[in-house]
Design a protein around this motif. Structure first.
Motif, PDB file in Angstrom:
ATOM      1  N   TYR A   1       0.834  -1.198   0.000  1.00  0.00           N
ATOM      2  CA  TYR A   1       0.000   0.000   0.000  1.00  0.00           C
ATOM      3  C   TYR A   1       0.869   1.248   0.000  1.00  0.00           C
ATOM      4  O   TYR A   1       1.971   1.259   0.555  1.00  0.00           O
ATOM      5  CB  TYR A   1      -0.940  -0.010   1.213  1.00  0.00           C
ATOM      6  CG  TYR A   1      -1.867  -1.202   1.189  1.00  0.00           C
ATOM      7  CD1 TYR A   1      -3.041  -1.171   0.453  1.00  0.00           C
ATOM      8  CD2 TYR A   1      -1.527  -2.377   1.847  1.00  0.00           C
ATOM      9  CE1 TYR A   1      -3.873  -2.275   0.399  1.00  0.00           C
ATOM     10  CE2 TYR A   1      -2.348  -3.489   1.800  1.00  0.00           C
ATOM     11  CZ  TYR A   1      -3.519  -3.438   1.069  1.00  0.00           C
ATOM     12  OH  TYR A   1      -4.339  -4.539   0.994  1.00  0.00           O
TER      13      TYR A   1
ATOM     14  N   GLN B   1      -6.296   7.003   2.388  1.00  0.00           N
ATOM     15  CA  GLN B   1      -6.463   6.187   1.191  1.00  0.00           C
ATOM     16  C   GLN B   1      -7.608   6.679   0.290  1.00  0.00           C
ATOM     17  O   GLN B   1      -7.867   6.087  -0.762  1.00  0.00           O
ATOM     18  CB  GLN B   1      -6.705   4.727   1.577  1.00  0.00           C
ATOM     19  CG  GLN B   1      -5.486   4.040   2.162  1.00  0.00           C
ATOM     20  CD  GLN B   1      -4.357   3.905   1.158  1.00  0.00           C
ATOM     21  OE1 GLN B   1      -4.566   3.592   0.000  1.00  0.00           O
ATOM     22  NE2 GLN B   1      -3.130   4.155   1.620  1.00  0.00           N
TER      23      GLN B   1
ATOM     24  N   CYS C   1     -11.115   5.390  -4.116  1.00  0.00           N
ATOM     25  CA  CYS C   1     -10.315   4.647  -3.149  1.00  0.00           C
ATOM     26  C   CYS C   1      -9.027   4.191  -3.800  1.00  0.00           C
ATOM     27  O   CYS C   1      -9.029   3.751  -4.958  1.00  0.00           O
ATOM     28  CB  CYS C   1     -11.076   3.424  -2.642  1.00  0.00           C
ATOM     29  SG  CYS C   1     -12.453   3.787  -1.525  1.00  0.00           S
TER      30      CYS C   1
ATOM     31  N   THR D   1      -8.249  -0.930  -1.309  1.00  0.00           N
ATOM     32  CA  THR D   1      -9.026  -0.438  -0.166  1.00  0.00           C
ATOM     33  C   THR D   1     -10.482  -0.277  -0.576  1.00  0.00           C
ATOM     34  O   THR D   1     -10.813  -0.163  -1.755  1.00  0.00           O
ATOM     35  CB  THR D   1      -8.476   0.895   0.354  1.00  0.00           C
ATOM     36  OG1 THR D   1      -8.632   1.917  -0.649  1.00  0.00           O
ATOM     37  CG2 THR D   1      -7.009   0.779   0.719  1.00  0.00           C
TER      38      THR D   1
ATOM     39  N   CYS E   1     -12.776   4.558   2.485  1.00  0.00           N
ATOM     40  CA  CYS E   1     -11.653   3.750   1.989  1.00  0.00           C
ATOM     41  C   CYS E   1     -10.805   3.268   3.157  1.00  0.00           C
ATOM     42  O   CYS E   1      -9.564   3.179   3.061  1.00  0.00           O
ATOM     43  CB  CYS E   1     -10.809   4.531   0.985  1.00  0.00           C
ATOM     44  SG  CYS E   1     -11.767   5.333  -0.326  1.00  0.00           S
TER      45      CYS E   1
ATOM     46  N   TYR F   1      -9.230  -2.766   4.106  1.00  0.00           N
ATOM     47  CA  TYR F   1      -8.218  -3.312   3.200  1.00  0.00           C
ATOM     48  C   TYR F   1      -8.610  -4.719   2.766  1.00  0.00           C
ATOM     49  O   TYR F   1      -9.105  -5.517   3.554  1.00  0.00           O
ATOM     50  CB  TYR F   1      -6.857  -3.363   3.901  1.00  0.00           C
ATOM     51  CG  TYR F   1      -6.277  -2.003   4.195  1.00  0.00           C
ATOM     52  CD1 TYR F   1      -5.275  -1.469   3.395  1.00  0.00           C
ATOM     53  CD2 TYR F   1      -6.733  -1.240   5.265  1.00  0.00           C
ATOM     54  CE1 TYR F   1      -4.740  -0.220   3.650  1.00  0.00           C
ATOM     55  CE2 TYR F   1      -6.211   0.011   5.532  1.00  0.00           C
ATOM     56  CZ  TYR F   1      -5.215   0.516   4.720  1.00  0.00           C
ATOM     57  OH  TYR F   1      -4.695   1.754   4.976  1.00  0.00           O
TER      58      TYR F   1
END
Length: 253
Positions: free
Chosen positions: A33, A63, A208, A212, A217, A220
């Motif tokens: 990420y 995110q 997003c 996510t 968002c 995960y």
């Protein structure tokens, strides 16, 4: 409170699956990420804090991205520049920080996202000192410069009294689809029988970051092939990466 508690539990899951040493600018499971804050403030396990997000990013771990910020705009005719609605300034207490179009029927404003984007919602910041021009606005997602809205996806129609007093100052509009342009369009004349005018202060178009999902968002997913659906968290065919389970692959085994 429940959302942030869920996020905190998720961070514990990350700690159990992360070496806690990621290249600068990445974090989380397999360092998969992106840190949307300064890398010095990005925890290799849990990512960024909401207070540290780069401009245009938000959510508990930064995110959620406003892809309209700074993007080019156009309108059916400007009194006050159409670009004010994507300058990142959400102040809304007067015409000096807002856009306004000329009288025309139909009347429209548009932002070009410069790419075909899978979006989740549109947020409109209306003027707080004058409300009559809110009613009747239609929000479209389109893939063409044609301002005839029949070619696009109608996400929402603002429907209320002509004075606009029962419409929220900050209106969040679900708009789940893929497109390049967001078009605000109206044929409604709310002011004393004159032709329509549009005025508002900022338009955000939120997406997003890959991997996510959720309203902010904040959740995960860990899909084996591709990324999950940004609203439901559902993965493409192939299921979860090893060590993850549930329909959205968000729970560690």
């Amino acid at each position: 409170m429940e959302m942030y508690l869920g996020t905190a539990v998720l961070f514990v899951i990350f700690l159990g699956h992360c070496s806690c040493s990621c290249p600068d600018g990445t974090y989380g499971y397999n360092c998969g990420y992106t840190c949307n804050c300064d890398h010095t403030k990005c925890d290799p396990s849990s990512g960024c804090n909401s207070s540290d997000c780069f401009p245009g990013w938000s959510g508990p771990t930064c995110q959620k991205h406003n892809v309209a910020r700074g993007k080019p705009t156009s309108s059916s005719g400007d009194v006050f520049l159409s670009s004010r609605a994507t300058d990142g300034n959400t102040a809304a207490n007067g015409y000096g920080v807002c856009i306004q179009t000329n009288y025309s029927n139909p009347n429209w404003w548009r932002v070009d996202l410069n790419d075909t984007v899978l979006i989740r919602d549109v947020i409109i910041y209306f003027r707080t000192d004058f409300t009559p021009r809110r009613n009747g606005i239609q929000v479209y997602l389109t893939n063409t410069t044609d301002t005839t809205p029949s070619t696009g996806l109608l996400c929402y129609t603002v429907t209320a009294n002509a004075s606009g007093t029962d419409i929220k100052d900050i209106l969040s509009v679900p708009c789940h689809g893929r497109g390049r342009y967001v078009l605000l369009y109206t044929t409604t004349a709310n002011e004393w029988g004159q032709q329509p005018i549009l005025d508002f202060c900022e338009v955000e178009v939120d997406v997003c970051d890959p991997g996510t999902f959720g309203a902010d968002c904040e959740n995960y997913c860990h899909c084996k092939h591709g990324v999950c659906n940004y609203t439901t968290g559902g993965c493409p065919p192939g299921g979860c990466l090893a060590g993850w389970k549930r329909a959205n692959c968000s729970v560690g085994e």
